[in-house]
Design an enzyme around this catalytic site. Structure first.
Site, short mmCIF file in Angstrom:
data_model
loop_
_atom_site.label_atom_id
_atom_site.label_comp_id
_atom_site.label_asym_id
_atom_site.label_seq_id
_atom_site.Cartn_x
_atom_site.Cartn_y
_atom_site.Cartn_z
NE ARG A 16 -1.16 4.75 7.96
CZ ARG A 16 -1.92 5.57 8.67
NH1 ARG A 16 -1.55 6.83 8.82
NH2 ARG A 16 -3.02 5.14 9.25
NE ARG B 105 -3.48 -2.41 2.66
CZ ARG B 105 -4.34 -2.67 3.64
NH1 ARG B 105 -4.57 -1.76 4.57
NH2 ARG B 105 -4.97 -3.83 3.68
NE ARG C 158 -1.38 -0.40 11.35
CZ ARG C 158 -2.33 0.41 10.90
NH1 ARG C 158 -3.57 0.28 11.37
NH2 ARG C 158 -2.06 1.35 10.01
CB SER D 202 -11.21 -3.91 10.04
OG SER D 202 -10.69 -4.33 8.80
#
Length: 463
Positions: free
Chosen positions: A303, A288, A419, A381
């Protein structure tokens, strides 16, 4: 003609090139539903703050329907003319000339209308693809701060020594190297070393083992996918807001999640209802661009441009999807609780939902050194995308004889490695700079219970 769906080729093929013909995948957006629920779509677009224009979509839809109706009428006349041409030997010369002239005119009109209809269809699907999924009625409206807290697990640890960041801890423990990665690849890339590399493998194996024990088919996936597959999943491979890396002079993209190749695995397929739900768990590398990420809260591993992840993906019926969404949430909570993490589960608000998501649960873990005084950071998520992706990838199931329905798709993060490492290092740090390994991970680390500082061997790198 009353067009229920507008279908277009997404520009990618399904199947092997050798031995059989590759079938193109059709995207089917239900524009009649959009027209019938236009007020709901207007409110939904406003609540989500996305760049979509439902009025333009309806305008194009009506233009497309009118063009199709006109084209159908022309084709009917062409068929009638063709039937007359078969009797041309019995006609007078005048009738022959008139029939031939009419046939040529109809052919020209048909070609013009076909081109016009094709252009309208392409523009309609391009605008229609910008429409977000509808939203679950329980989803809070607004920005991220409006998220509803569904559950809190554990408490913030009370440290009796100065808290250190995962970056400082990991560098002292020789677990990762950003400096040499920046030379080789650029900023936001990294090497994992020693216990860092072992911890990544342990987390992947731990997550895959749990997923397999819960009935998920373990898989590894390609790290590349065609643009059509990326778009079908609701991601934008092009444009200023895209976070997708593309391969020059090809239609290939580096995937940002295994969700894309897992969804693509069943693109263009009609499944037996009895086979659903289909549950898959895949390890993949994720890429990403993460444009705009800066500051102390996102430094280090939080990130990055490339990372490893275990993704859960489910194909279900309409009746199953809400229940499976709750199952994914419960499974993730159980996994992170077993690691001893303090976290909260959130029902994310409208402005935080991606276009495909009907509803999304985020899990945020406490990271004591994140930012100036610690904060919660997203580690997982779980999203219910209903039929949004299935329509774009043409994934259906047999409801009955001759009755095929679009499936529902769901996804969840079992383990986003960087993470997880951030949360483990910062929450399990000791005063001497060591880090206690969560008990559930020790079997995957050869019994290692503590990551300890070791005397560094000086490495001389000669250019």
């Amino acid at each position: 003609m009353d067009a229920l769906f507008v279908s277009s080729w997404t520009g990618h093929r399904v199947g092997a090139r050798r031995g059989r013909t590759c079938a193109r995948v059709r995207m089917s957006i239900d524009f009649r539903r959009v027209a019938e629920r236009v007020d709901e779509y207007r409110v939904n677009i406003e609540n989500r703050k996305v760049g979509a224009d439902v009025e333009r979509v309806l305008e194009l839809y009506e233009g497309y329907r009118a063009s199709v109706t006109e084209l159908t009428a022309i084709r009917t006349k062409k068929n009638e003319n063709s039937a007359q041409m078969k009797k041309i030997k019995t006609m007078t010369q005048e009738d022959k000339d008139a029939c031939i002239k009419e046939g040529k005119a109809l052919k020209e009109q048909s070609q013009v209308l076909e081109d016009k209809t094709r252009e309208l269809e392409a523009e309609l699907n391009a605008e229609g693809s910008k429409l977000p999924n509808l939203t679950h009625p329980d989803v809070p409206v607004g920005e991220e701060a409006n998220a509803t807290v569904l559950r809190v697990v554990g408490e913030q640890r009370d440290f009796d020594f100065p808290i250190r960041s995962h970056l400082d801890l990991g560098l002292d423990l020789d677990m990762f190297d950003f400096e040499n990665a920046a030379i080789v690849t650029g900023q936001k890339f990294y090497y994992l070393r020693n216990a860092g590399a072992l911890l990544e493998l342990a987390l992947i194996n731990w997550a895959m083992s749990i997923a397999a024990s819960r009935g998920f088919t373990p898989m590894t996936t390609p790290d590349l996918a065609r643009e059509g597959m990326v778009q079908g999943c609701g991601f934008q491979p092009r444009g200023p807001e895209s976070q997708v890396y593309r391969v020059d002079e090809t239609d290939l993209c580096l995937v940002g999640t295994a969700e894309i190749p897992l969804a693509g695995y069943y693109a263009g397929k009609i499944l037996d209802k009895e086979a659903l739900p289909i549950k898959m768990a895949a390890f993949s590398h994720c890429f990403r661009q993460e444009v705009g990420g800066a500051g102390s809260a996102v430094r280090g591993l939080y990130r990055v441009h490339q990372f490893s992840k275990v993704e859960l993906f489910v194909i279900a019926t309409e009746d199953q999807s809400d229940e499976i969404h709750q199952e994914l949430r419960a499974m993730e909570e159980e996994m992170f609780e077993s690691l001893g993490l303090h976290f909260k589960t959130l029902d994310m608000p409208t402005e935080d939902l991606g276009n495909p998501a009907y509803r999304k649960f985020d899990i945020e873990a406490w990271m004591p050194a994140r930012g100036e005084s610690g904060s919660y950071g997203e580690i997982s998520s779980a999203s219910n995308c209903t039929d949004y992706q299935a329509r774009r990838l043409n994934i259906r199931y047999r409801e009955g004889k001759g009755d095929n329905k679009f499936a529902h798709t769901l996804n969840g993060t079992a383990c986003a490695v960087p993470r997880m490492i951030v949360a483990i290092l910062e929450n399990n740090q000791q005063e001497d700079g060591s880090v206690v390994v969560p008990e559930v991970l020790r079997p995957y680390l050869g019994g290692m219970d503590v990551i300890r500082p070791s005397p560094k061997k000086k490495e001389v790198l000669k250019s």
